[in-house]
Design a protein around this motif. Structure first.
Motif, mmCIF file in Angstrom:
data_model
loop_
_atom_site.group_PDB
_atom_site.id
_atom_site.type_symbol
_atom_site.label_atom_id
_atom_site.label_comp_id
_atom_site.label_asym_id
_atom_site.label_seq_id
_atom_site.Cartn_x
_atom_site.Cartn_y
_atom_site.Cartn_z
ATOM 1 N N UNK A 143 -4.971 0.036 7.162
ATOM 2 C CA UNK A 143 -5.137 1.489 7.265
ATOM 3 C C UNK A 143 -4.152 2.076 8.285
ATOM 4 N N UNK A 196 -8.689 -4.608 6.881
ATOM 5 C CA UNK A 196 -8.719 -3.230 6.394
ATOM 6 C C UNK A 196 -8.208 -2.260 7.433
ATOM 7 N N UNK A 197 -8.632 -2.475 8.670
ATOM 8 C CA UNK A 197 -8.220 -1.568 9.737
ATOM 9 C C UNK A 197 -6.717 -1.627 9.949
ATOM 10 N N UNK A 219 -0.564 1.785 7.092
ATOM 11 C CA UNK A 219 -0.227 2.757 6.048
ATOM 12 C C UNK A 219 -0.039 4.143 6.632
ATOM 13 N N UNK A 220 -0.919 4.489 7.524
ATOM 14 C CA UNK A 220 -0.802 5.794 8.179
ATOM 15 C C UNK A 220 0.564 5.926 8.851
ATOM 16 N N UNK A 276 -12.016 -4.158 1.332
ATOM 17 C CA UNK A 276 -12.512 -3.985 2.699
ATOM 18 C C UNK A 276 -13.335 -2.719 2.814
ATOM 19 N N UNK A 277 -12.890 -1.676 2.131
ATOM 20 C CA UNK A 277 -13.606 -0.399 2.194
ATOM 21 C C UNK A 277 -14.987 -0.537 1.543
ATOM 22 N N UNK A 308 0.840 -1.200 0.000
ATOM 23 C CA UNK A 308 0.000 0.000 0.000
ATOM 24 C C UNK A 308 0.866 1.237 0.000
ATOM 25 N N UNK A 362 -7.305 -3.378 0.505
ATOM 26 C CA UNK A 362 -7.901 -2.237 1.211
ATOM 27 C C UNK A 362 -9.184 -1.794 0.514
ATOM 28 N N UNK A 363 -9.135 -1.794 -0.786
ATOM 29 C CA UNK A 363 -10.330 -1.389 -1.539
ATOM 30 C C UNK A 363 -11.509 -2.306 -1.235
ATOM 31 N N UNK A 408 -12.007 -1.452 14.983
ATOM 32 C CA UNK A 408 -11.430 -0.105 15.114
ATOM 33 C C UNK A 408 -10.616 -0.008 16.400
#
Lengths: 256, 588
Positions: free
Chosen positions: B132, B128-129, B135-136, B27-28, B13, B24-25, B174
């Motif tokens: 995310x 996904x979480x 990546x952040x 999951x989103x 990613x 990721x896509x 989350x």
């Protein structure tokens, strides 16, 4: 040699372009996830707005603010920048937020845009939501009209307001949405649809009961049942029965 | 779930690789969404009632002259209910709204796909979480993405440690993301605190599991919001506390032992539950310390701590104590964690002797804190007596005595902590010292004297303390101590011999003597201490003014008291008194 260089340049350009596209998509996806999060927060606050506790009462106005934020972020340009896979979801979210903030013509347009997407069937939940929007909009318009009348109307206002026609149209829209169901459609979203059908039938009864004359109520009620082709109570109960026992939606329907 | 897949997805990613970015896509796109319930135009029951009365056969009831003419709203619903006699079916109008709210709260987010059609939703959403968060983090810390980096190791261990965590709800994923992010911030650059991959697994898995367990147990929407905010504030501290505990006690994360593996999760959950609703009482640093202490303590006896809510009980009961009047005016919230620390450490060191026969070990040791606090507070005007550091010292003294004489100290507990020997002993002293104990004693001196009275009480409990009463005035110990303070307060002391040190030393000499032989005091001769102090002061200002000083005064009082207890008419013979004092001074 020249040809080789040209090919290499082309390849580099292609690579840069691919990276640029990927970069834009990546950023948009990450931002989009924040919008999804805001949307979920907005709905959660929206759904508890009947709560009387002050702290949660504040959540109700918060829901409107969050919906507005979602709408503000989900511009046409932003949605266009999203990967194709996410577009049905983006239109569904935007149309729901518009519905809940009273932007009904915009909600209708968003739903139409979403349903036009070639890949909308790959997101069965979102497709169902998009298809339900017209019905939800009609229901909202009728609500607005009824509330403006102070929830008491004359028989003439009931007829002139085309309430019966409106509710029948909304119910038909939900029927059409139901036809979109396919094997991959999650049962939860079908239950959600039954809930709204139940809610609209109840709303219809509430409007009829709001007529200021008992004899006129009886007439309107009979007329409604004739148009439905069924007893209203039966029609309502059948929506309840279509949601499995133990589901919170069913509990809610049984309690209201 | 395979950790390497997630790491690969994160790396890809960041590097913008299209194939793994698809993870990721997906999951989103498939992310569960809440959906609005919409509006009802009015009251369903009222509509039902109006439609019922509108029917031709029922209309007479609401028409002019009918029993329900002119009714509307709730009155009409009531009439409808009466007519049909179906109260039970309609239910109580008032409570239905509340029940409906509860039902709304239980609504889940709607999935994109039917089960079996999309990817496994819980796994997918967690995936996904994680991606995310990763990546952040790596976007902001590109140097951390190295093949053998701490952060990489951390993510690997984290994902592998989540096997036993149930992510049935989206929000829980989350929370896991927040733990990972906090983990990366706390350990991303430095995993020296926890050097083993498997330890990180247990640590992060335990923390995540505890947070999720706790969150899932929260009932109301409001408590969930508060819970999330708290997690955002405190997760870093929870991780740090856990890691420090691991560094302090290797047993905590012994790999391959199921009981120990669950210990972190269990203890953290107990702490979170124990603090529930009062999280703001603790700063992040205090929480970190509490977690560290609780885990280190629990690691000494994992089976005991896993099988009993010791930590939770201890926290809950102590919070109750802190909230009670007038204790809340005497103990500051800052002393909460030091007290819990000492209680836990004492328990750890003395497990066999401090086990509650009824099995509620946490409550049992919390009673020690409650008894101490009540002892300090009983009959006093509200106000802080001790600093947090002094409270800690006092707690050490108290728990030291509890560990030596558990049965004695908790004697009278059936009447509540106030009635215990522990509370009554402290209260006897405090009541004797009056509103301002520091008139007679320094802070340290007061602590020493508390230790003394606890020891003395334990040695002669049935005679000195009346555990049937909450009034310290009924205790003989109080009577003895009151004589001492009264004599000092009433005595003529122009030379100002009675400094705080002298008072303490006098008490040290007098109290054990008097309490070991209570007969003279039981028989109404309880003025012996008073008189011996008065007499010593008299001599120190008279015939012996050049021989008695502050240093020797306590010894003289002790001598006089001993003689007065032994010989009823001792003070009547001045020569005998002078001779006794002379001999005592010579022996020094």
């Amino acid at each position: 040699m020249n040809q080789m260089n040209q090919k290499l340049r082309r390849f580099k350009a292609f690579l840069l372009l691919a990276l640029a596209v990927a970069l834009v998509s990546s950023c948009a996806t990450m931002s989009y996830r924040d919008i999804q999060r805001d949307f979920n927060e907005a709905v959660r606050a929206d759904n508890v707005r009947i709560e009387s506790v002050d702290a949660l009462g504040a959540m109700a106005s918060n829901s409107q603010m969050l919906y507005e934020q979602v709408i503000l972020n989900l511009t046409d340009d932003f949605i266009h920048s999203l990967p194709t896979e996410l577009k049905p979801n983006a239109y569904a979210i935007r149309s729901v937020a518009q519905w809940r903030t009273g932007k009904l013509p915009e909600a209708r347009l968003s739903a139409e845009e979403g349903l036009k997407l070639n890949n909308v069937h790959e997101s069965p939940r979102d497709a169902m939501v998009l298809r339900m929007i017209p019905a939800l909009i009609i229901d909202q318009e009728l609500n607005h009209k009824f509330q403006q009348s102070g929830r008491t109307i004359s028989e003439q206002q009931y007829v002139d307001g085309e309430y019966q026609m409106g509710f029948l149209k909304a119910l038909r829209e939900l029927d059409s949405a139901m036809e979109l169901a396919e094997p991959g459609t999650p049962p939860g979203i079908l239950h959600y649809l039954h809930f709204h059908r139940y809610r609209m039938l109840q709303n219809w009864r509430i409007v009829i009961a709001g007529i200021d004359d008992f004899a006129a109520i009886d007439r309107a009620h009979r007329e409604a049942e004739k148009a439905l082709g069924d007893s209203m109570t039966e029609a309502i109960n059948s929506q309840v029965d279509k949601v499995p026992a133990g589901s919170p939606l069913r509990d809610l329907m049984e309690r209201l | 779930m395979e950790p390497t897949v997630i790491l690969f997805a994160i790396e890809s990613g960041v590097k913008l690789g299209r194939k793994t970015y698809q993870v990721l896509l997906d999951e989103t796109r498939e992310r569960p969404l809440f959906l609005p319930l919409g509006d009802l135009f009015g009251d369903v029951k009222e509509a039902t009632a109006r439609i019922f009365f509108a029917r031709e056969e029922n209309r007479f009831l609401v028409e002019e002259g009918g029993p329900y003419a002119g009714l509307s709203g709730k009155a009409l619903v009531d009439a409808y209910r009466t007519i049909l006699g179906i109260n039970e079916q309609l239910g109580n109008v008032g409570s239905v709204a509340d029940e409906a709210v509860d039902t709304v709260r239980q609504l889940h987010a709607f999935e994109q796909h039917k089960n079996g059609y999309g990817s496994n939703p819980p796994v997918q959403r967690l995936l996904g979480t994680m991606v995310e968060v990763g990546m952040d983090y790596f976007s902001a810390n590109s140097q951390a993405i190295g093949r053998n980096s701490s952060a990489r190791q951390l993510i690997h261990a984290f994902v592998a440690g989540l096997d036993e965590v149930d992510f049935a709800e989206n929000e829980l994923a989350d929370i896991a993301g927040e733990v990972l992010l906090a983990g990366l911030k706390v350990f991303g650059q430095n995993t020296s605190l926890v050097s083993s991959d498997e330890r990180i697994q247990i640590l992060l898995g335990g923390v995540t599991g505890a947070l999720i367990d706790h969150f899932a147990s929260l009932q109301s929407e409001l408590s969930k919001i508060i819970g999330r905010n708290y997690f955002q504030r405190a997760t870093g501290s929870i991780l740090s506390g856990t890691a420090k505990a691991a560094a302090e006690n290797g047993n905590l994360f012994s790999v391959g032992n199921g009981a120990r593996k669950n210990l972190v999760r269990t203890i953290l959950r107990q702490i979170l539950t124990g603090l529930s609703g009062q999280e703001d009482l603790l700063t992040n640093d205090a929480l970190e310390t509490l977690i560290q202490t609780a885990l280190v303590t629990a690691a000494e006896s994992p089976e005991l701590f896993s099988g009993s809510p010791i930590v939770q009980d201890l926290i809950e009961k102590t919070l109750e104590t802190f909230a009670a009047r007038p204790i809340n005016a005497i103990l500051s919230p800052a002393s909460l964690v030091p007290l819990l620390q000492i209680a836990l450490e004492t328990f750890k060191e003395n497990i066999p002797s401090l086990l509650d026969p009824n099995g509620r070990h946490g409550q049992y040791i919390a009673d020690g804190i409650a008894a101490m606090a009540h002892g300090l507070a009983m009959g006093r005007k509200p106000g802080r007596l001790f600093s947090t550091g002094q409270i800690t010292d006092l707690a050490e003294i108290v728990f030291n005595e509890i560990s030596k004489y558990p049965e004695k100290m908790f004697e009278g507990i059936e009447g509540g902590p106030k009635q215990t020997l522990l509370a009554q002993s402290i209260a006897s002293l405090m009541a004797a010292l009056g509103e301002d104990p520091f008139r007679h004693l320094s802070s340290r001196g007061l602590l020493d004297l508390i230790a003394l009275v606890l020891q003395v009480s334990a040695q002669n409990a049935d005679k000195l303390i009346d555990t049937r009463s909450q009034d310290p005035g009924t205790n003989l110990l109080h009577v003895l101590l009151r004589e001492l303070t009264a004599a000092v307060e009433d005595g003529h002391d122009a030379r100002k011999l009675f400094s705080r040190e002298v008072f303490l030393e006098t008490a040290r000499r007098v109290v054990p003597i008097a309490s070991s032989n209570v007969e003279p005091f039981l028989n109404g001769k309880a003025q012996l201490i008073y008189r011996s102090v008065q007499l010593a002061l008299h001599l120190a200002h008279g015939k012996f003014q050049n021989r008695i000083n502050g240093d020797t005064l306590p010894k003289i009082i002790e001598t006089l008291l001993t003689r007065m207890m032994a010989e009823e008419h001792f003070t009547e013979d001045a020569k005998m008194v002078e001779s006794a004092v002379d001999m005592a001074l010579r022996s020094l």
